[in-house]
Scaffold this active site. Structure first.
Site, short mmCIF file in Angstrom:
data_model
loop_
_atom_site.label_atom_id
_atom_site.label_comp_id
_atom_site.label_asym_id
_atom_site.label_seq_id
_atom_site.Cartn_x
_atom_site.Cartn_y
_atom_site.Cartn_z
N LYS A 147 0.84 -1.21 0.00
CA LYS A 147 0.00 0.00 0.00
C LYS A 147 0.87 1.27 0.00
CE LYS A 147 -2.95 0.70 3.60
NZ LYS A 147 -2.88 2.10 4.09
N SER A 148 1.89 1.30 0.84
CA SER A 148 2.74 2.50 0.91
C SER A 148 3.43 2.75 -0.44
CB SER A 148 3.82 2.33 1.98
OG SER A 148 3.24 2.38 3.25
N SER A 168 7.45 9.81 11.78
CA SER A 168 6.35 9.54 10.85
C SER A 168 6.83 9.67 9.41
CB SER A 168 5.21 10.53 11.09
OG SER A 168 4.36 10.58 9.97
N GLN A 181 4.90 9.63 6.93
CA GLN A 181 3.95 10.50 6.21
C GLN A 181 4.39 11.95 6.31
OE1 GLN A 181 0.11 9.47 7.81
NE2 GLN A 181 0.10 7.47 6.82
N ASP A 215 2.38 -0.79 11.98
CA ASP A 215 1.11 -1.29 11.42
C ASP A 215 0.87 -2.76 11.76
OD1 ASP A 215 0.65 1.19 10.34
OD2 ASP A 215 1.36 0.66 8.33
N LYS A 234 -4.06 6.16 15.06
CA LYS A 234 -4.19 5.45 13.78
C LYS A 234 -5.68 5.45 13.38
CE LYS A 234 0.11 4.60 13.03
NZ LYS A 234 0.78 5.29 11.94
N ARG A 241 -7.09 -2.93 10.18
CA ARG A 241 -6.09 -3.83 10.79
C ARG A 241 -6.62 -4.50 12.06
NH1 ARG A 241 -2.04 -3.11 7.20
NH2 ARG A 241 -1.60 -0.97 6.60
C1 S3P Z 1 2.71 5.13 6.15
C2 S3P Z 1 3.32 5.54 7.29
C3 S3P Z 1 2.87 5.14 8.64
C4 S3P Z 1 1.96 3.93 8.59
C5 S3P Z 1 0.90 4.08 7.53
C6 S3P Z 1 1.55 4.22 6.16
C7 S3P Z 1 3.24 5.59 4.84
O1 S3P Z 1 2.16 6.21 9.23
O2 S3P Z 1 1.36 3.71 9.85
O3 S3P Z 1 0.06 2.96 7.52
O4 S3P Z 1 2.89 5.01 3.80
O5 S3P Z 1 4.03 6.55 4.85
P1 S3P Z 1 2.89 7.39 10.07
O6 S3P Z 1 3.73 8.14 9.14
O7 S3P Z 1 1.77 8.21 10.61
O8 S3P Z 1 3.66 6.67 11.14
#
Ligand code: S3P
Length: 426
Positions: free
Chosen positions: A21-22, A166, A168, A313, A340, A386
């Site tokens: 997914k990422s 993070s 993200q 995750d 989350k 999840r």
């Molecule tokens: C992700 C980063 C993580 C993860 C999320 C996907 C990403 O979140 O929990 O499911 O694809 O960059 P955080 O950046 O909030 O830790």
């Protein structure tokens, strides 16, 4: 929708799962930004990645889906169309936070909205550092969606040390920085997933301050082709099921084995799990391999703070494994779980109590002891994919099976869960 599971006998067979997914979010975004046609094979079929594609469709990007690949006709540097309506990110934090970094550099205003869960999640963690770059962003007074991104004056490069571990937030800043001639430096003290850096080929440097990541317009994406490896976070549910069911053997093909994501395999192996990696290769700088998993007797181990971002995750399913392991399962330093798709500490503790276990809840984790009830339990998914998947796995391992409510939430990351389970569960 309520879904009921009976106890399974064993797991046998081979799975190839949809793309990570990422990596799929980023592939779609970078293809949308690049000028011209890109090809994405094995893109995640998750609702979350669909949300990313929907947002970019509203920005004028065209997607052509065939059975084998998605062709993306990207718009090029600062060439997106101004959206006529709000950009709806559904349940997806990754869509929201990463796209905010791209949108704050455009010459038009936009508004990002999301579903009930996403509308409660903290956005100041991206808004504050993007504002340091000159971005003009507003949220609600509580720092949540809707996010209004207005046309900024000139953005400026930053030298910024991340305040939250993070990926993200890190990615949002790196993506905004792609729109500036001058280089920005983002400093990460706790490693988080590094797909943005790898896919964009960003320069990184290990220093005493932390990892420095450099981003500027020279890293702006060009059209590319990618085959997205299978999602390790999705694989984790099948790995734990195969480990805990008796007489089981499972192969999962072409799994993403990026070192910032394989913490789950390392922790399970430390617990005594028989997991081996076969046939490793690289795809766009990302490690990929087949996993072979066999039923194993496991024991609980201490989970170090440094590994938490790497397994963030996977903690729900790791905790399910912990119930079947010798000793008590305990996790700390995982406060991020509270923000989350649901408050995962609360969601997990609630369901473990329903399962008859003793639970100690802490602000940053929990400890589980005791033994499982023999009663049939209806688990509460809290609309969190999840949590729904973790308790689906637990249901399949309980003497009299179990039931999961709001089961449809699994579609956020894995709409094909039931078919995959039917293929390997006997
Ligand atoms: C992700 C980063 C993580 C993860 C999320 C996907 C990403 O979140 O929990 O499911 O694809 O960059 P955080 O950046 O909030 O830790």
């Amino acid at each position: 929708m309520i879904y009921s599971f009976e106890k399974i006998n064993y797991v046998k067979g081979e799975l190839e799962l949809p793309g990570d997914k990422s990596l799929s979010h980023r592939s779609v975004m970078f293809a949308a930004m690049a000028k011209g046609e890109s090809i994405i094979r094995n893109c995640s079929n998750s609702e979350d990645v669909h949300s990313t594609m929907e947002c970019f469709s509203k920005l004028g990007v065209e997607f052509e889906k065939t059975e084998k690949y998605i062709k993306v006709k990207g718009k090029g540097y600062k060439n997106f169309n101004a959206p006529m309506i709000e950009l709806y990110a559904g349940n997806s934090g990754t869509t929201t936070r990463l796209i905010s970094g791209i949108l704050c550099a455009q010459n038009f205003s936009s508004i990002i909205t999301g579903d009930e869960s996403l509308s409660k999640r903290p956005m100041m963690r991206v808004v504050e550092p993007l504002r340091l770059m000159g971005a003009n962003i507003e949220t609600t007074a509580g720092g949540t969606l809707p996010m209004k991104i207005k046309v900024a004056g000139k953005l400026v490069p930053v030298n910024y040390k991340l305040q939250v571990a993070s990926a993200q937030v890190k990615s949002a800043l790196l993506l905004a920085a792609l729109h500036l001639e001058e280089e920005s430096v983002i400093i990460e003290t706790v490693p988080t997933r590094n797909h943005t850096e790898k896919l964009l080929g960003l320069r990184t440097e290990e220093t005493t301050e932390g990892t420095k990541i450099y981003s500027s317009k020279k890293n702006y994406p060009e059209p590319f082709e990618i085959t997205v490896p299978s999602d390790i976070s999705t694989a984790a549910f099948f790995i734990v099921l195969a480990l805990l069911a008796k007489n089981s053997e499972l192969i999962i093909k072409n799994v993403s084995l990026n070192e910032t994501r394989t913490g789950i395999i390392e922790v399970l192996k430390k617990m005594g799990a028989e997991i081996s990696i076969e046939k490793e290769f690289l795809e766009k700088g990302e490690k990929v391999g087949d996993l072979l998993i066999r039923s194993s007797a496991i024991r609980n181990v201490e989970i170090p703070e440094s590994v938490i971002p790497n397994i963030i995750d996977e903690i729900p399913i790791l905790a399910v494994a912990g119930i079947f392991a010798e000793g008590n399962f305990r996790i700390n330093n995982a406060k991020e779980l509270r923000v989350k798709e649901s408050d995962r500490i609360k969601s997990l503790c609630h369901n473990f109590k329903l399962a008859g276990l003793n639970v100690d809840e802490f602000e940053d984790g929990f400890e589980i002891s005791g033994s499982l009830t023999e009663k049939q339990v209806t688990f509460e998914s809290f609309g969190d994919h999840r949590i729904a998947m973790a308790f689906s796995v637990l249901s399949m391992l309980m003497k009299n099976g179990g039931t999961v409510n709001q089961f449809e939430s699994v579609g956020v990351s894995n709409p094909s869960l039931v078919e995959q389970l039917k293929k390997i569960c006997k």
